[in-house]
Design a protein around this motif. Structure first.
Motif, PDB file in Angstrom:
ATOM      1  N   PHE A 173      -3.932  -4.543  -7.683  1.00  0.00           N
ATOM      2  CA  PHE A 173      -4.846  -3.429  -7.744  1.00  0.00           C
ATOM      3  C   PHE A 173      -5.041  -3.092  -5.894  1.00  0.00           C
ATOM      4  CE2 PHE A 173      -6.118  -6.055 -11.185  1.00  0.00           C
ATOM      5  CZ  PHE A 173      -6.554  -5.255 -12.290  1.00  0.00           C
ATOM      6  N   LYS A 174      -5.178  -1.696  -5.660  1.00  0.00           N
ATOM      7  CA  LYS A 174      -5.245  -1.044  -4.658  1.00  0.00           C
ATOM      8  C   LYS A 174      -6.602  -0.061  -4.960  1.00  0.00           C
ATOM      9  CE  LYS A 174      -3.421   2.340  -2.611  1.00  0.00           C
ATOM     10  NZ  LYS A 174      -2.720   3.444  -2.111  1.00  0.00           N
ATOM     11  N   GLU A 178      -5.064  -0.229 -10.776  1.00  0.00           N
ATOM     12  CA  GLU A 178      -3.635  -0.824 -10.737  1.00  0.00           C
ATOM     13  C   GLU A 178      -2.846   0.187 -10.014  1.00  0.00           C
ATOM     14  OE1 GLU A 178      -2.026  -2.332 -14.442  1.00  0.00           O
ATOM     15  OE2 GLU A 178      -4.115  -2.728 -15.104  1.00  0.00           O
ATOM     16  N   PHE A 179      -1.732  -0.414  -9.503  1.00  0.00           N
ATOM     17  CA  PHE A 179      -0.704   0.412  -8.755  1.00  0.00           C
ATOM     18  C   PHE A 179       0.711   0.144  -9.680  1.00  0.00           C
ATOM     19  CE2 PHE A 179      -1.279  -3.086  -6.218  1.00  0.00           C
ATOM     20  CZ  PHE A 179       0.225  -3.920  -6.156  1.00  0.00           C
ATOM     21  N   GLU A 180       1.550   0.960  -9.587  1.00  0.00           N
ATOM     22  CA  GLU A 180       2.739   1.017 -10.104  1.00  0.00           C
ATOM     23  C   GLU A 180       3.644   0.041  -9.428  1.00  0.00           C
ATOM     24  OE1 GLU A 180       6.461   3.956 -11.196  1.00  0.00           O
ATOM     25  OE2 GLU A 180       4.962   4.888 -10.075  1.00  0.00           O
ATOM     26  N   PHE A 219      -0.223  -5.688   2.402  1.00  0.00           N
ATOM     27  CA  PHE A 219       1.095  -5.319   2.629  1.00  0.00           C
ATOM     28  C   PHE A 219       1.567  -5.118   4.065  1.00  0.00           C
ATOM     29  CE2 PHE A 219       0.139  -4.322  -1.951  1.00  0.00           C
ATOM     30  CZ  PHE A 219       1.423  -4.723  -2.684  1.00  0.00           C
ATOM     31  N   PRO A 220       2.644  -5.489   4.294  1.00  0.00           N
ATOM     32  CA  PRO A 220       3.382  -5.248   5.724  1.00  0.00           C
ATOM     33  C   PRO A 220       3.220  -3.786   6.007  1.00  0.00           C
ATOM     34  CG  PRO A 220       4.574  -6.742   4.489  1.00  0.00           C
ATOM     35  CD  PRO A 220       3.771  -5.948   3.634  1.00  0.00           C
ATOM     36  N   LEU A 228       1.905   1.925  -0.054  1.00  0.00           N
ATOM     37  CA  LEU A 228       1.262   0.506  -0.216  1.00  0.00           C
ATOM     38  C   LEU A 228       1.369   0.107   1.511  1.00  0.00           C
ATOM     39  CD1 LEU A 228       2.586  -1.156  -3.247  1.00  0.00           C
ATOM     40  CD2 LEU A 228       0.112  -0.233  -2.817  1.00  0.00           C
ATOM     41  N   LYS A 229       1.981   0.726   2.355  1.00  0.00           N
ATOM     42  CA  LYS A 229       2.148   0.253   3.638  1.00  0.00           C
ATOM     43  C   LYS A 229       0.963  -0.066   4.319  1.00  0.00           C
ATOM     44  CE  LYS A 229       6.658   2.326   5.001  1.00  0.00           C
ATOM     45  NZ  LYS A 229       7.456   3.538   5.794  1.00  0.00           N
TER      46      LYS A 229
END
Length: 449
Positions: A173-174, A178-180, A219-220, A228-229
């Motif tokens: 989750f973000k 939910e994220f793909e 996330f890096p 997502l970065k």
């Protein structure tokens, strides 16, 4: 066509070219007559349109077309008459192109330099010879076994530890959504493998089978998904079971499981591959030393235009690496100024060596024949089982890709040719010495499985 030499310094040339107005007018009139035979204008039959009307309607476009073709044809004629070999595309500047006046333009270029190859008999190099030992084969087969670990259910322990293979369900989750790509069931993850984002695997150590846990990670900044970065995320985890990874014994059964008839066949294949690896390392050392020798002992003007083109290609990759935070550590420590200077020197070296090798190839009629090229493409295609025909067709229909195959083949052929005139002595070394002397950290005997 009148040519006036404006510059003749080293490999730099500049010319001013004049094309008489009568020649230009004749070309324009001839082209307009062609247009007149094809164009349909109300009130006039094809071929009967007055020249004045043709000039009014089509004069500007025809004039531009004649200018472009004349510049190209005249420049090519200049090259042929003066036997010029441009290093890169020439720079053409229009000086004057007025109605009723001569066409005047300049051509600036750099030439492929004349190269007088240094005496190769003064190049001395050692060819390292290393025999494949039983220990080398044993080490390689052990690594193959490590890469073919088998998982078995763990029954004597219910709490995870580093190195376990865990079976999990997870949902990511973000911002509470939910994220793909963040969901999986019965996913097998080796704790400590580093295959997930930092912080994920560590939080799965020390929990019991059947547990559900929320894991928070970030996330890096160089993560491949732009959405997502650098973003915070939460994963809901369900730990379903623990499995143990066991390294199989290297025996007949293992050999057959990875496609060999017997343990002997496996060891023979591994030994053959390691031998090829050792020969490759030895050759790369020779090649590296020869290229250093060629770069240091052949003096000529390297075309700056070619260096600039090569540097631009390199620098684009550097910029992309910077943007994705994947710049090599040694490069990341350098200032932009030092980094640019460093890669400029690399670009110049590449161009210089390319010119030397190309010159040797041309002067000695070295080339890659159709059969050699076909064999190389077949080897490349074999790396993609089931898609061999597609790969073959790709190369045959793509001249640029074909050249990427041809270039290293020709380079190797030139290197072999130069070695014939050099002093090569053989030296027997252990596999450890071979790796140390060639700068290799390790040499596997990679047998495709």
């Amino acid at each position: 066509m009148k040519v006036n030499d404006k510059k003749n310094e080293g490999i730099d040339r500049e010319y001013e070219i004049t094309i008489p107005s009568n020649d230009i007018d004749a070309k324009i009139t001839s082209k307009l007559n062609e247009v007149g035979k094809q164009v349909k204008i109300p009130g006039f039959r094809p071929g009967k349109v007055p020249m004045g009307l043709l000039k009014k309607r089509f004069g500007a476009s025809v004039r531009s077309e004649i200018l472009e073709t004349t510049l190209q044809e005249s420049t090519q004629k200049l090259f042929e008459e003066r036997n010029l070999k441009p290093a890169t595309q020439p720079k053409i500047d229009l000086i004057s192109f007025e109605d009723g006046n001569d066409l005047e333009f300049s051509v600036s270029l750099q030439l492929i330099p004349e190269i007088e190859l240094t005496d190769m008999s003064s190049f001395k190099v050692e060819k390292l010879i290393s025999n494949v030992s039983d220990n080398d084969v044993e080490d390689a087969t052990k690594k193959m076994a490590e890469n073919n670990k088998k998982s078995v259910p763990l029954t004597n322990r219910k709490t995870t530890k580093d190195g376990d293979l865990v079976v999990i369900d997870f949902v990511g989750f973000k911002d509470d959504k939910e994220f793909e790509g963040g969901k999986a069931e019965d996913y097998k993850l080796e704790l400590g493998s580093g295959s997930f984002i930092p912080g994920f695997e560590e939080q799965l150590v020390g929990i019991k089978v059947g547990s559900k846990k929320d894991i928070k990670v970030t996330f890096p900044d160089n993560y491949e998904n732009d959405d997502l970065k650098g973003q915070d995320a939460l994963f809901k985890i369900n730990l379903k079971s623990i499995e143990s990874l066991q390294v199989p014994k290297v025996d007949e059964e293992f050999s057959k499981s990875i496609g060999f008839e017997s343990l002997k066949d496996l060891k023979d294949a591994v030994k053959n591959q390691i031998n090829k690896d050792y020969e490759y390392l030895s050759r790369m050392k020779i090649k590296r030393e020869m290229l250093d020798f060629l770069a240091e002992n052949n003096k000529f003007d390297v075309p700056s235009s070619m260096v600039d083109e090569q540097f631009d290609l390199i620098w684009k990759n550097i910029i992309q690496a910077k943007e994705s935070n994947s710049l090599e550590e040694k490069d990341a420590k350098m200032s932009d100024e030092d980094l640019e200077k460093h890669y400029k020197s690399i670009a110049e070296r590449r161009v210089k060596l390319g010119l030397i090798l190309s010159d040797v190839g041309d002067k000695n009629n070295l080339s890659i024949g159709p059969e050699e090229l076909s064999q190389a493409i077949s080897r490349e295609a074999s790396r993609f089982p089931g898609q061999e025909q597609h790969v073959m067709e790709y190369y045959k229909s793509n001249p640029q890709a074909l050249e990427q195959v041809r270039a290293p083949l020709l380079e190797d052929k030139v290197i072999d040719f130069l070695l014939e005139s050099s002093e090569v002595t053989e030296k027997s070394v252990s596999s450890k010495e071979l790796k140390e002397l060639t700068g290799a950290t390790e040499v596997d005997g990679p047998v495709p499985v």
